[in-house]
Design an enzyme around this catalytic site. Structure first.
Site, PDB file in Angstrom:
ATOM      1  N   SER A  75       0.847  -1.011   0.120  1.00  0.00           N
ATOM      2  CA  SER A  75      -0.192   0.072  -0.176  1.00  0.00           C
ATOM      3  C   SER A  75       0.839   1.327   0.090  1.00  0.00           C
ATOM      4  O   SER A  75       1.775   1.330  -0.962  1.00  0.00           O
ATOM      5  CB  SER A  75      -0.840  -0.032   1.232  1.00  0.00           C
ATOM      6  OG  SER A  75      -1.860   1.039   1.110  1.00  0.00           O
ATOM      7  N   HIS A  97      -6.968  -6.174  -1.193  1.00  0.00           N
ATOM      8  CA  HIS A  97      -6.061  -5.121  -0.977  1.00  0.00           C
ATOM      9  C   HIS A  97      -4.939  -5.591  -0.014  1.00  0.00           C
ATOM     10  O   HIS A  97      -3.643  -5.593  -0.250  1.00  0.00           O
ATOM     11  CB  HIS A  97      -6.334  -3.800  -0.445  1.00  0.00           C
ATOM     12  CG  HIS A  97      -5.434  -2.750  -0.004  1.00  0.00           C
ATOM     13  ND1 HIS A  97      -4.911  -2.036  -1.047  1.00  0.00           N
ATOM     14  CD2 HIS A  97      -5.135  -1.996   0.862  1.00  0.00           C
ATOM     15  CE1 HIS A  97      -4.088  -1.266  -0.765  1.00  0.00           C
ATOM     16  NE2 HIS A  97      -4.003  -1.264   0.500  1.00  0.00           N
ATOM     17  N   ASP A  99      -8.750  -5.227  -5.789  1.00  0.00           N
ATOM     18  CA  ASP A  99      -8.612  -4.323  -4.695  1.00  0.00           C
ATOM     19  C   ASP A  99      -9.295  -2.931  -4.904  1.00  0.00           C
ATOM     20  O   ASP A  99      -9.385  -2.623  -5.919  1.00  0.00           O
ATOM     21  CB  ASP A  99      -6.980  -3.868  -4.998  1.00  0.00           C
ATOM     22  CG  ASP A  99      -6.576  -2.829  -4.089  1.00  0.00           C
ATOM     23  OD1 ASP A  99      -7.137  -2.385  -3.101  1.00  0.00           O
ATOM     24  OD2 ASP A  99      -5.278  -2.271  -3.983  1.00  0.00           O
TER      25      ASP A  99
END
Length: 846
Positions: free
Chosen positions: A262, A390, A356
């Site tokens: 991320s 994610h 995601d």
């Protein structure tokens, strides 16, 4: 891409109850009990085999798992099963029935399906020094409410392997934790970064250290005396961490790796773009634009990518979908936020969850790839996972569909479908390790840097390499070069204009080595003594001398030693029962993934591939099967029990990781590898190099079963004017119905196949045989294979830089036989396949 499953350990023997397993309190000793393997404790990223014994025939039961995190929040999963006719229930073989947290054959479903009782809560591990305690229960029936408790057990899911050192780091401004594997090192080094949650997550770094990496879990805000918020970020802080790792005595240089998820992903890209000493960067659902905070480095400032919260979609449940919130970094002023990753000197791996919903990870990966290639950089690896969200964590972390977003201040959806997400985590974890091993681990077979200095600008020279085999036979090669304007020559970047090869070939002098003119032709340069280096003399002569001619005056020379065994690798000669051979063990305490290594019909003991595999971290058993010590002198017939004993020996060895072992074979050894994975449950991964999908030459026996060997028809052999035999058409046709009894029933295998073929193999039709194997697998609904097919490559595809041998003396026929291939294409196939073979074995053996 196709997803791969781990091979599950077999359940503990039924004869004795394992620690941590028990019947329900108050039940008799004949009551049902849970069997676990490993019994009482396992590492969090390792599979756990679960079985129940002592049930009634076809009894219906519900299994439930429970786990509390460090805050006391409860996670649970349940599944409905039916025991077999023998009252046994093995989750590796019995599918879950509809009605629970999952259905189908999911040996680890009770772990990856764990869900919190509290909404919007994610399973997080803060203290890696203590394990999670997993509770398992077996209840009678399939009711909505649990029935009678039949059995229960507890199991510890640990993060720190024994011997791994956890070292808090407070050097200068650095706030981090360094994890060091057991042993003296040095180890390949990685800096591990998480995202906008802040703090110091250690679990991924810790688990990576268990696999042989020195990993620095690095905090960058909201931890101790670091800034509380993420308003602006100074790259000098991360530079300090990079230098700390580069200078650490336990970190192997010359460069380190970066791993980020991320926000941590775009920080890794910024580090790779501006800082020195980065060799490899892996991103998990990362952005190629700077996100969330202004980034400063010296006089450079990169603004954060713009966003519009009005683009968030909030459903009736109150969960926000923020996938469209960020602006496009290709449009308008937002292009200033695009990180100049083309400045990086490292290799990239993008791990992408295609579902995601935090942001458009796949878009970022594709645009990053485009930008790199537009600037002449190598195309990055991009691995995409349909159905993955994610938070792609190490294996068996439960998928978190939605939780509170620290910056957004509301619960957001992360995306993903639980089963697909779990499979993505398993595969991605192996991909990440293979990527870092490939780019960070210095190996004896790595490319030496050959440089010539002190020449005149533009001076023509001939470089020659001369080596001798164990019998004193001389091999040589040559290539023509011209010095640059500084009077220097770099084989890594300068092209050969003639000789035994042309073009930029840093290892050309090594893979083009061939018997010298005074030697007998058709000899193969094969190292027999892996403990001694191969000494290659590199000579520089004036002018351009054709191959085989008298070279010009000598102007420089140097000796290169090519190692086949790294320091610390142990070679153990075997005489275990009927098994003969050599076991090579890597340095360190282990355990290591185990591989059996076999060659073809030349017989004897060939060790160099095994020793190189041990150098790469595998416990490798070089296994002869005829013409060695007291083994049969010729290959008239073979018994699979011999290979079964070898597989069991390796599987049970205390230095071998298990639960299964792999096999790699070339030629006849390749088809034996196919037979082993087909019939022996100990074998879970097979690499077939130029193999046949039918049994050949010698009949193969296993118990009462016999696979007849296809024979060679010498009437179909052609002989060239130079006396070279071409046996390409000589083997019996495996597609002839009359030869169907020789076909190896590979569809019975539960493991995975890697088929490696040279499309110019003239020993036999290995490309056709691979096609037949794939067709057979697919006819039976199997997709458990990978194919590597190399145009211009011949029969014997060995480790990199092994000298190419188009024609070699055949031990059985006693005549020169055409193996096929073109030298440069074959050399490139050897280099590429070697990396892929190791990735495949690490993926399926752990």
């Amino acid at each position: 891409m196709g997803q791969s499953r781990l091979s599950w350990p077999g359940p503990a023997p039924a004869a004795s109850r394992s620690p941590g397993t028990a019947p329900a309190q108050g039940l008799s000793s004949m009551a049902p009990s849970i069997r676990l393997s490993p019994a009482a404790r396992s590492l969090f990223d390792e599979p756990l085999a679960i079985a129940v014994q002592g049930l009634g025939p076809r009894q219906q039961v519900t299994l439930r798992t429970s786990l509390r995190d460090e805050t006391g929040e409860l996670f649970q999963a349940s599944a409905r099963y039916q025991a077999g006719d023998d009252g046994e229930l093995d989750l590796a073989r019995c599918p879950a029935l509809p009605g629970g947290s999952f259905s189908g054959l999911e040996p680890m479903g009770l772990l990856w399906a764990l869900q919190p009782q509290k909404p919007f809560w994610r399973l997080v591990k803060r203290d890696v020094q203590s394990p999670f305690l997993l509770q398992l229960e077996v209840f009678e029936g399939h009711g909505e409410r649990p029935g009678q408790l039949l059995a229960q057990a507890q199991h510890e899911r640990a993060f720190l392997r024994d011997g791994v050192r956890r070292v808090p780091v407070r050097e200068g401004r650095i706030r981090a934790t360094l994890f060091l594997p057991p042993g003296s090192g040095p180890f390949p080094g990685i800096i591990d970064l998480y995202g906008a949650g802040g703090g110091l997550p250690e679990h991924r770094a810790c688990l990576l250290a268990n696999h042989g990496f020195a990993v620095l879990a690095l905090a960058f805000y909201s931890y101790e005396d670091l800034p509380k918020g993420m308003k602006e970020i100074h790259l000098e802080y991360f530079e300090e961490a990079v230098n700390y790792m580069l200078q650490h005595t336990q970190v192997k240089g010359p460069g380190i790796g970066l791993l980020g998820h991320s926000k941590g992903g775009d920080l890794c890209i910024s580090m790779a773009s501006f800082l020195k000493g980065i060799t490899a960067t892996a991103l998990i659902n990362g952005s190629v634009a700077n996100v969330g905070a202004v980034l400063h480095y010296k006089d450079i400032t990169i603004p954060p990518l713009g966003s519009n919260l009005k683009r968030a979609k909030v459903g009736k449940s109150g969960i926000a979908d923020i996938i469209d919130v960020l602006n496009n970094p290709l449009e308008g002023p937002d292009h200033q936020s695009f990180i100049p990753l083309e400045k990086a000197e490292c290799c990239f791996l993008f791990i992408v969850g295609q579902d995601d919903h935090n942001w458009k990870s796949e878009f970022f990966a594709v645009e990053g790839s485009k930008r790199l290639q537009a600037h002449g950089k190598e195309k990055p690896e991009i691995v995409c996972y349909p159905g993955a969200g994610h938070y792609i964590e190490p294996p068996f972390f439960p998928m978190c569909a939605a939780s509170m977003h620290l910056l957004f201040g509301k619960p957001v959806m992360w995306g993903g479908e639980p089963k697909a997400h779990c499979e993505a985590q398993i595969d991605a974890w192996q991909q990440i390790q293979a990527f870092f091993r490939k780019h960070l681990t210095g190996k004896p077979s790595e490319t030496p840097k050959t440089r010539v200095a002190g020449l005149s600008p533009g001076q023509p020279v001939t470089l020659r390499a001369v080596a001798a085999d164990d019998r004193g036979c001389l091999f040589q090669s040559c290539a023509h070069y011209r010095a640059d304007s500084r009077g220097e020559l770099h084989l890594a970047t300068d092209a050969s204009h003639g000789g035994d090869y042309t073009g930029v070939e840093p290892m050309g002098l090594f893979w083009s080595l061939a018997p010298a003119g005074m030697e007998k032709p058709y000899q193969r340069l094969v190292p027999r003594n892996t403990g001694a280096p191969m000494k290659v003399e590199v000579l520089v002569h004036q002018g351009h001398s054709p191959p085989g001619s008298m070279p010009g005056p000598l102007v420089a020379k140097a000796e290169v030693q090519r190692l086949f065994t790294a320091p610390g690798v142990r070679r153990i000669r075997l005489k275990e029962g009927v098994v003969r051979g050599s076991l090579f063990l890597p340095p360190g305490d282990g355990p290591f993934p185990g591989v059996i290594d076999m060659y073809g019909d030349e017989g004897g003991l060939i060790e160099f591939r095994s020793s190189l595999l041990a150098t790469r971290g595998f416990a490798a058993l070089s296994l002869p099967y005829f013409d060695f010590e007291d083994l049969p002198r010729v290959m008239k017939e073979l018994k699979l029990e011999y290979f079964e004993e070898a597989a069991r020996f390796l599987q049970r060895h205390p230095k071998v990781k298990g639960p299964g072992v792999g096999v790699i074979g070339t030629g006849k050894g390749a088809e034996l590898a196919l037979s082993m994975i087909t019939f022996l449950p100990e074998v879970v991964a097979a690499v077939s190099i130029s193999g046949c999908s039918s049994n050949t030459i010698a009949d193969l026996h296993y118990g009462e079963m016999t696979l007849p060997g296809l024979r060679f028809d010498m009437k179909k052999v052609s002989v060239s004017d130079s006396g070279v035999f071409d046996i390409f058409e000589a083997l019996d046709d495996p597609t002839n119905p009359a030869n169907s009894s020789s076909v190896i029933p590979i569809e019975k295998a539960e493991g995975h196949f890697l088929l490696v073929v040279g499309e110019d193999d003239r020993m036999w039709k290995s490309s056709l045989y691979a096609e037949l194997a794939i067709k057979r697998l697919r006819q039976h609904g199997k997709e458990n294979f990978e194919l590597l097919s190399y145009p211009g490559a011949g029969h014997r595809i060995d480790p990199p830089s092994t000298p190419f041998c188009q024609v070699a003396m055949d031990r059985v026929l006693g005549v020169p036989v055409l193996g096929g291939g073109e030298s440069k294409a074959h050399a490139h196939a050897q280099e590429h396949s070697w990396g892929k073979i190791q990735e495949f074995l690490h993926l399926h053996l752990g």
